[in-house]
Design an enzyme around this catalytic site. Structure first.
Site, short mmCIF file in Angstrom:
data_model
loop_
_atom_site.label_atom_id
_atom_site.label_comp_id
_atom_site.label_asym_id
_atom_site.label_seq_id
_atom_site.Cartn_x
_atom_site.Cartn_y
_atom_site.Cartn_z
N TRP A 20 21.27 -77.85 7.76
CA TRP A 20 22.38 -78.81 7.62
C TRP A 20 23.46 -78.45 8.63
O TRP A 20 24.04 -77.38 8.52
CB TRP A 20 22.91 -78.57 6.25
CG TRP A 20 23.52 -79.58 5.34
CD1 TRP A 20 23.98 -79.27 4.10
CD2 TRP A 20 23.75 -80.97 5.51
NE1 TRP A 20 24.46 -80.40 3.51
CE2 TRP A 20 24.34 -81.45 4.34
CE3 TRP A 20 23.53 -81.87 6.55
CZ2 TRP A 20 24.70 -82.78 4.18
CZ3 TRP A 20 23.88 -83.19 6.39
CH2 TRP A 20 24.46 -83.62 5.21
N HIS A 25 28.09 -78.69 6.33
CA HIS A 25 28.44 -77.50 5.54
C HIS A 25 29.94 -77.29 5.42
O HIS A 25 30.46 -77.00 4.35
CB HIS A 25 27.81 -76.25 6.16
CG HIS A 25 26.41 -76.02 5.71
ND1 HIS A 25 26.10 -75.73 4.40
CD2 HIS A 25 25.24 -76.07 6.37
CE1 HIS A 25 24.79 -75.60 4.30
NE2 HIS A 25 24.24 -75.81 5.47
N ASP A 64 23.79 -69.31 8.02
CA ASP A 64 22.95 -69.74 9.15
C ASP A 64 23.04 -68.76 10.31
O ASP A 64 22.12 -68.67 11.11
CB ASP A 64 23.40 -71.12 9.66
CG ASP A 64 22.80 -72.25 8.84
OD1 ASP A 64 21.74 -72.04 8.22
OD2 ASP A 64 23.39 -73.34 8.82
N ARG A 67 20.50 -65.70 9.44
CA ARG A 67 19.11 -65.87 9.01
C ARG A 67 18.10 -65.52 10.10
O ARG A 67 16.94 -65.29 9.81
CB ARG A 67 18.87 -67.29 8.47
CG ARG A 67 18.98 -68.37 9.50
CD ARG A 67 18.89 -69.74 8.87
NE ARG A 67 17.56 -70.06 8.41
CZ ARG A 67 17.13 -71.30 8.13
NH1 ARG A 67 17.96 -72.32 8.24
NH2 ARG A 67 15.92 -71.52 7.72
N HIS A 79 16.99 -71.26 2.31
CA HIS A 79 17.76 -72.46 2.66
C HIS A 79 17.10 -73.77 2.22
O HIS A 79 17.68 -74.83 2.41
CB HIS A 79 17.99 -72.52 4.17
CG HIS A 79 18.86 -71.42 4.69
ND1 HIS A 79 20.13 -71.61 5.16
CD2 HIS A 79 18.65 -70.08 4.79
CE1 HIS A 79 20.66 -70.48 5.55
NE2 HIS A 79 19.78 -69.52 5.33
N HIS A 135 27.02 -71.89 0.87
CA HIS A 135 26.06 -72.47 1.81
C HIS A 135 24.91 -73.19 1.11
O HIS A 135 24.54 -74.30 1.49
CB HIS A 135 25.52 -71.36 2.71
CG HIS A 135 24.72 -71.89 3.86
ND1 HIS A 135 25.30 -72.32 5.04
CD2 HIS A 135 23.39 -72.11 4.00
CE1 HIS A 135 24.36 -72.75 5.86
NE2 HIS A 135 23.18 -72.64 5.26
N ASP A 139 23.14 -76.88 1.34
CA ASP A 139 21.75 -77.12 1.77
C ASP A 139 20.98 -78.02 0.79
O ASP A 139 20.25 -78.91 1.20
CB ASP A 139 20.99 -75.79 1.89
CG ASP A 139 21.20 -75.15 3.26
OD1 ASP A 139 21.61 -75.84 4.21
OD2 ASP A 139 20.96 -73.93 3.37
N HIS A 145 15.98 -80.64 3.12
CA HIS A 145 15.87 -79.24 2.68
C HIS A 145 15.10 -79.16 1.36
O HIS A 145 14.84 -78.07 0.85
CB HIS A 145 17.25 -78.60 2.53
CG HIS A 145 17.83 -78.19 3.85
ND1 HIS A 145 18.04 -76.87 4.20
CD2 HIS A 145 18.20 -78.92 4.92
CE1 HIS A 145 18.53 -76.81 5.43
NE2 HIS A 145 18.64 -78.04 5.89
N HIS A 168 14.51 -83.74 11.18
CA HIS A 168 15.37 -82.81 10.43
C HIS A 168 16.77 -82.78 11.05
O HIS A 168 17.78 -82.83 10.35
CB HIS A 168 14.74 -81.41 10.41
CG HIS A 168 15.44 -80.48 9.47
ND1 HIS A 168 14.99 -80.27 8.18
CD2 HIS A 168 16.54 -79.72 9.59
CE1 HIS A 168 15.80 -79.42 7.57
NE2 HIS A 168 16.75 -79.07 8.40
N ASP A 172 20.31 -83.47 9.43
CA ASP A 172 21.27 -82.36 9.40
C ASP A 172 22.58 -82.74 10.07
O ASP A 172 23.65 -82.38 9.58
CB ASP A 172 20.69 -81.16 10.17
CG ASP A 172 20.12 -80.09 9.26
OD1 ASP A 172 20.18 -80.25 8.02
OD2 ASP A 172 19.61 -79.08 9.79
#
Ligand SMILES: *[C@@H]1O[C@H](CO)[C@@H](O)[C@H](O)[C@H]1NC(C)=O
Ligand SMILES: *[C@@H]1O[C@H](CO)[C@@H](O)[C@H](O)[C@H]1NC(C)=O
Length: 304
Positions: A20, A25, A64, A67, A79, A135, A139, A145, A168, A172
């Site tokens: 996202w 976010h 993010d 990760r 996520h 977060h 998501d 997601h 995606h 996002d």
């Protein structure tokens, strides 16, 4: 012309790989800060060691940023949840079927909520848990997601204003960025402005009548069921709006026209829900922590 292949690469890999987009976010986090109680605000400002009004917005994308690091790699499955359904014929999420053994966004929200509430954990671990909770609530509200097909749409190539991106990325970032306009170089300014607009819609505008309904599944004693209800709601949009004609038909389609017109209200609603629910969730956590640990808070707290 030379720039085009590079931009395409960025569009399909770098941005697509991020969860996202930061606009979504940061907006949900700012929106939550409009609705939390004063005690919740003080509680999280203290835990996050940030006295400004940006205390939630600033940590919204932290998960993010870690990760893909060596130590944070174990969090990358947190996520999303890979619903193995068959859009558009059938949508649905089954925790036992869809959550990887290493975890998914449902178990992660439950885990980090429990850790936030654990007075035995040192403050820095609870600080991290707060960042994860902020977060992952975000998501969950991005439909892709909550979907397995082509790695949450990362493997589906579509067009956006004539350029190639993956699906995606469109959900996002591209839809939200187009919806609110403004330069994508200023995600924090745009997010603050968008959150202010959504807060008005929730308080007294088009979302005022439905906002209480958004909280019907919220149960701080059962974070798993709460997260599952939100995930199922998000996943249902995969059948109705993300892949209304299935994953094959959408390949190569231009999505910035008619498709966008139908998708944008879903993005707006999901961002609004995420922010409002995040506020309720943080309120419950702060209240519960203070009730359960009133006499024990001092120990771990002072290690700050
Ligand atoms: C919360 O803070 C705001 C602004 O600082 C203030 O106007 C409001 O009265 C406070 N509410 C409560 C319940 O203390
Ligand atoms: C819960 O969080 C801790 C700290 O990040 C992590 O080590 C653990 O693997 C997580 N557990 C689950 C079930 O996600």
């Amino acid at each position: 012309m030379k720039l085009l292949p590079l931009l395409t690469v960025l569009g399909t890999s770098t941005y697509g790989a991020l969860a996202w987009g930061s606009l979504g976010h940061v907006t949900t986090a700012y929106l939550a800060s409009h609705f939390v109680s004063n005690t919740t605000e003080a509680f999280f400002q203290d835990l996050l060691r940030d006295e400004t009004s940006d205390y939630l917005g600033k940590v919204a994308t932290w998960a993010d940023t870690i990760r893909y690091t060596r130590w944070g790699r174990f969090t990358s499955v947190f996520h999303f949840i890979d619903a193995k359904d068959e859009p558009p014929n059938y949508c649905g999420v089954d925790l036992a079927r869809d959550c990887k053994p290493e975890g998914c966004v449902v178990t992660a929200l439950a885990n980090y909520t429990a850790r936030l509430l654990d007075p035995a954990l040192p403050a820095w671990e609870r600080n991290q848990a707060a960042r994860f909770v902020v977060h992952f609530v975000g998501d969950i509200h991005q439909p892709l997601h909550d979907e397995n097909v082509a790695r949450g749409g990362n493997g589906i190539h579509v067009l956006w204003q004539g350029r190639q991106f993956n699906l995606h990325y469109v959900w996002d970032s591209a839809i939200a960025e187009r919806l609110i306009g403004g330069s994508r170089r200023k995600p924090y300014d745009n997010a603050r402005r968008w959150a202010e607009e959504l807060a008005v819609e929730i308080r007294e505008g088009k979302f005022a009548d439905e906002r209480e309904g958004w909280l019907k599944d919220v149960d701080v004693d059962d974070a798993t069921e709460t997260a599952l209800a939100w995930v199922r709601e998000g996943n249902a949009y995969v059948c109705s709006h993300v892949l209304p004609e299935g994953p094959l038909v959408i390949e190569g389609q231009e999505l910035s026209g008619e498709y966008y017109e139908k998708a944008a209200p879903v993005i707006e609603l999901q961002v609004a829900r995420a922010g409002y629910r995040m506020a309720a969730w943080l309120d419950l956590i702060a209240k519960r922590f203070q009730e359960q640990g009133a006499d024990r808070v001092e120990g771990p707290w002072e290690e700050l």
